[in-house]
Scaffold this motif. Structure first.
Motif, PDB file in Angstrom:
ATOM      1  N   SER A 125       0.890  -1.179   0.222  1.00  9.16           N
ATOM      2  CA  SER A 125       0.149  -0.115  -0.032  1.00  9.16           C
ATOM      3  C   SER A 125       0.950   1.238   0.048  1.00  9.16           C
ATOM      4  CB  SER A 125      -0.965  -0.008   1.299  1.00  9.16           C
ATOM      5  OG  SER A 125      -0.161   0.113   2.431  1.00  9.16           O
ATOM      6  N   LEU A 126       2.075   1.214   0.829  1.00 13.08           N
ATOM      7  CA  LEU A 126       2.995   2.445   0.786  1.00 13.08           C
ATOM      8  C   LEU A 126       3.518   2.588  -0.628  1.00 13.08           C
ATOM      9  CD1 LEU A 126       4.746   2.229   4.165  1.00 13.08           C
ATOM     10  CD2 LEU A 126       3.064   3.973   3.307  1.00 13.08           C
ATOM     11  N   ALA A 127       3.740   1.437  -1.365  1.00 15.71           N
ATOM     12  CA  ALA A 127       4.500   1.413  -2.725  1.00 15.71           C
ATOM     13  C   ALA A 127       3.406   1.993  -3.657  1.00 15.71           C
ATOM     14  CB  ALA A 127       4.798   0.139  -3.116  1.00 15.71           C
ATOM     15  N   GLY A 128       2.144   1.813  -3.629  1.00 19.46           N
ATOM     16  CA  GLY A 128       1.152   2.180  -4.297  1.00 19.46           C
ATOM     17  C   GLY A 128       0.969   3.733  -4.022  1.00 19.46           C
ATOM     18  N   PHE A 129       0.891   4.134  -2.733  1.00 14.91           N
ATOM     19  CA  PHE A 129       0.755   5.716  -2.530  1.00 14.91           C
ATOM     20  C   PHE A 129       1.711   6.534  -3.070  1.00 14.91           C
ATOM     21  CE2 PHE A 129       1.381   8.952   0.598  1.00 14.91           C
ATOM     22  CZ  PHE A 129       0.163   9.406   0.387  1.00 14.91           C
ATOM     23  N   TYR A 130       3.220   5.837  -3.072  1.00 13.80           N
ATOM     24  CA  TYR A 130       4.160   6.445  -3.616  1.00 13.80           C
ATOM     25  C   TYR A 130       4.012   6.596  -5.078  1.00 13.80           C
ATOM     26  CZ  TYR A 130       9.033   7.399  -5.084  1.00 13.80           C
ATOM     27  OH  TYR A 130      10.082   8.045  -5.812  1.00 13.80           O
ATOM     28  N   LEU A 131       3.782   5.689  -5.674  1.00 17.51           N
ATOM     29  CA  LEU A 131       3.388   5.494  -7.322  1.00 17.51           C
ATOM     30  C   LEU A 131       2.376   6.856  -7.778  1.00 17.51           C
ATOM     31  CD1 LEU A 131       3.658   1.969  -8.236  1.00 17.51           C
ATOM     32  CD2 LEU A 131       5.370   3.701  -8.876  1.00 17.51           C
ATOM     33  N   ALA A 132       1.204   6.915  -6.847  1.00 13.00           N
ATOM     34  CA  ALA A 132       0.308   7.827  -7.039  1.00 13.00           C
ATOM     35  C   ALA A 132       0.821   9.319  -6.950  1.00 13.00           C
ATOM     36  CB  ALA A 132      -0.864   7.557  -6.272  1.00 13.00           C
ATOM     37  N   ILE A 133       1.545   9.491  -5.794  1.00 13.64           N
ATOM     38  CA  ILE A 133       2.171  10.933  -5.713  1.00 13.64           C
ATOM     39  C   ILE A 133       3.187  11.092  -6.892  1.00 13.64           C
ATOM     40  CG2 ILE A 133       3.581  12.176  -4.339  1.00 13.64           C
ATOM     41  CD1 ILE A 133       2.488  10.590  -1.705  1.00 13.64           C
ATOM     42  N   GLN A 134       4.038  10.074  -7.503  1.00 15.40           N
ATOM     43  CA  GLN A 134       5.107  10.264  -8.346  1.00 15.40           C
ATOM     44  C   GLN A 134       4.313  10.749  -9.671  1.00 15.40           C
ATOM     45  OE1 GLN A 134       8.247  10.959  -8.453  1.00 15.40           O
ATOM     46  NE2 GLN A 134       8.205  11.157  -6.291  1.00 15.40           N
ATOM     47  N   LEU A 135       3.267   9.847  -9.904  1.00 18.57           N
ATOM     48  CA  LEU A 135       2.484   9.918 -11.239  1.00 18.57           C
ATOM     49  C   LEU A 135       1.828  11.409 -11.350  1.00 18.57           C
ATOM     50  CD1 LEU A 135       1.423   8.647 -13.594  1.00 18.57           C
ATOM     51  CD2 LEU A 135      -0.642   8.277 -12.307  1.00 18.57           C
ATOM     52  N   PHE A 136       1.533  12.123 -10.132  1.00 16.65           N
ATOM     53  CA  PHE A 136       0.997  13.556 -10.375  1.00 16.65           C
ATOM     54  C   PHE A 136       2.060  14.529 -10.367  1.00 16.65           C
ATOM     55  CE2 PHE A 136      -2.784  11.247  -8.801  1.00 16.65           C
ATOM     56  CZ  PHE A 136      -3.640  11.647  -9.723  1.00 16.65           C
ATOM     57  N   GLN A 137       3.201  14.467  -9.445  1.00 10.76           N
ATOM     58  CA  GLN A 137       4.358  15.137  -9.465  1.00 10.76           C
ATOM     59  C   GLN A 137       5.158  15.406 -10.572  1.00 10.76           C
ATOM     60  OE1 GLN A 137       5.797  15.189  -5.409  1.00 10.76           O
ATOM     61  NE2 GLN A 137       3.955  15.990  -4.584  1.00 10.76           N
ATOM     62  N   ASN A 138       5.560  14.069 -10.702  1.00  9.36           N
ATOM     63  CA  ASN A 138       6.814  13.875 -11.699  1.00  9.36           C
ATOM     64  C   ASN A 138       6.384  12.626 -12.683  1.00  9.36           C
ATOM     65  OD1 ASN A 138       9.252  14.129 -13.086  1.00  9.36           O
ATOM     66  ND2 ASN A 138      10.476  13.513 -11.437  1.00  9.36           N
ATOM     67  N   PRO A 139       5.549  12.641 -13.552  1.00 12.85           N
ATOM     68  CA  PRO A 139       5.380  11.679 -14.486  1.00 12.85           C
ATOM     69  C   PRO A 139       6.274  11.108 -15.289  1.00 12.85           C
ATOM     70  CG  PRO A 139       3.892  13.418 -15.107  1.00 12.85           C
ATOM     71  CD  PRO A 139       4.835  13.850 -13.975  1.00 12.85           C
ATOM     72  N   GLY A 140       7.361  12.147 -15.770  1.00  7.38           N
ATOM     73  CA  GLY A 140       8.386  11.724 -16.634  1.00  7.38           C
ATOM     74  C   GLY A 140       9.412  10.925 -15.784  1.00  7.38           C
ATOM     75  N   GLY A 141       9.800  11.338 -14.676  1.00  8.84           N
ATOM     76  CA  GLY A 141      10.655  10.604 -13.932  1.00  8.84           C
ATOM     77  C   GLY A 141      10.219   9.293 -13.212  1.00  8.84           C
ATOM     78  N   LEU A 142       8.815   9.065 -13.018  1.00  8.64           N
ATOM     79  CA  LEU A 142       8.261   7.681 -12.772  1.00  8.64           C
ATOM     80  C   LEU A 142       8.309   6.826 -13.800  1.00  8.64           C
ATOM     81  CD1 LEU A 142       6.429   5.991 -10.702  1.00  8.64           C
ATOM     82  CD2 LEU A 142       4.353   7.273 -12.102  1.00  8.64           C
ATOM     83  N   PHE A 143       7.962   7.304 -15.026  1.00 10.36           N
ATOM     84  CA  PHE A 143       8.092   6.280 -16.131  1.00 10.36           C
ATOM     85  C   PHE A 143       9.826   6.003 -16.472  1.00 10.36           C
ATOM     86  CE2 PHE A 143       3.788   8.160 -17.225  1.00 10.36           C
ATOM     87  CZ  PHE A 143       3.123   6.888 -17.324  1.00 10.36           C
ATOM     88  N   LYS A 144      10.513   6.842 -16.224  1.00  6.65           N
ATOM     89  CA  LYS A 144      11.884   6.427 -16.299  1.00  6.65           C
ATOM     90  C   LYS A 144      12.311   5.613 -15.356  1.00  6.65           C
ATOM     91  CE  LYS A 144      15.065  10.003 -17.440  1.00  6.65           C
ATOM     92  NZ  LYS A 144      15.874  11.078 -17.075  1.00  6.65           N
ATOM     93  N   SER A 145      11.905   5.825 -14.148  1.00  3.92           N
ATOM     94  CA  SER A 145      12.379   4.744 -13.035  1.00  3.92           C
ATOM     95  C   SER A 145      11.866   3.323 -13.212  1.00  3.92           C
ATOM     96  CB  SER A 145      12.212   5.465 -11.739  1.00  3.92           C
ATOM     97  OG  SER A 145      10.760   5.474 -11.596  1.00  3.92           O
ATOM     98  N   LEU A 146      10.471   3.339 -13.741  1.00  4.67           N
ATOM     99  CA  LEU A 146       9.921   2.207 -13.855  1.00  4.67           C
ATOM    100  C   LEU A 146      10.539   1.484 -15.169  1.00  4.67           C
ATOM    101  CD1 LEU A 146       5.941   3.038 -13.831  1.00  4.67           C
ATOM    102  CD2 LEU A 146       7.717   1.523 -12.067  1.00  4.67           C
ATOM    103  N   LEU A 147      11.210   2.201 -16.206  1.00  7.70           N
ATOM    104  CA  LEU A 147      11.848   1.437 -17.462  1.00  7.70           C
ATOM    105  C   LEU A 147      12.862   0.861 -16.932  1.00  7.70           C
ATOM    106  CD1 LEU A 147      10.979   3.685 -20.496  1.00  7.70           C
ATOM    107  CD2 LEU A 147      10.155   1.377 -20.129  1.00  7.70           C
ATOM    108  N   LEU A 148      13.851   1.684 -15.935  1.00 13.70           N
ATOM    109  CA  LEU A 148      14.856   1.090 -15.503  1.00 13.70           C
ATOM    110  C   LEU A 148      14.771  -0.234 -14.675  1.00 13.70           C
ATOM    111  CD1 LEU A 148      17.899   1.946 -15.319  1.00 13.70           C
ATOM    112  CD2 LEU A 148      17.437   3.184 -13.072  1.00 13.70           C
ATOM    113  N   ILE A 149      13.739  -0.075 -13.891  1.00 10.54           N
ATOM    114  CA  ILE A 149      13.504  -1.195 -12.918  1.00 10.54           C
ATOM    115  C   ILE A 149      13.137  -2.499 -13.745  1.00 10.54           C
ATOM    116  CG2 ILE A 149      11.731  -2.268 -11.325  1.00 10.54           C
ATOM    117  CD1 ILE A 149      11.992   0.664  -9.981  1.00 10.54           C
TER     118      ILE A 149
END
Length: 127
Positions: free
Chosen positions: A15-39
């Motif tokens: 649930s904490l990971a989902g909460f972090y993903l939701a915050i990152q999606l609204f604040q920094n979507p480019g960084g979120l997708f970059k980190s997801l691709l890296l993972i």
């Protein structure tokens, strides 16, 4: 330690990971997708390394290699009987081209018959 102890911790971490993903999606979507691709890329490389290098050395293909080696040895020791064709033309009345019955019944030489105990009478006391 109880069996159900790890389940609430796992739910809390997810649930904490989902909460972090939701915050990152609204604040920094480019960084979120970059980190997801890296993972995803790192996980793929790790999976390929484990599958091809480590698992192959542990014994991934040894059984197939042993089986194919045994098949090769068996084929070398007992070659398959190739059908004989009559290449010489029939000359005269002596050659009819018909194989004898003994040649038709001939089996492979590597097969053996194990004789049983058919003639021996059974002891009825054990029934």
């Amino acid at each position: 330690m109880k069996r159900g102890f790890g389940k609430p911790i796992l739910i809390m971490l997810l649930s904490l990971a989902g909460f972090y993903l939701a915050i990152q999606l609204f604040q920094n979507p480019g960084g979120l997708f970059k980190s997801l691709l890296l993972i995803v890329g790192a996980a793929t490389v790790l999976y390929l390394v484990i599958r091809y290098f480590i698992q192959g050395r542990i014994g991934g293909g040894k059984t197939d290699a042993r089986y194919s080696k045994a098949v090769k040895q068996s084929k070398k020791k007992y070659p398959a009987a190739k059908p004989k064709t009559n290449v010489t033309p029939l000359i005269g009345k002596d050659r009819t081209g018909v194989k004898s019955a003994a040649q038709k019944r001939r089996s492979s030489s590597h097969l053996t018959v194990i004789e049983g105990k058919k003639g021996k009478k059974k002891n009825r006391a054990f029934f």
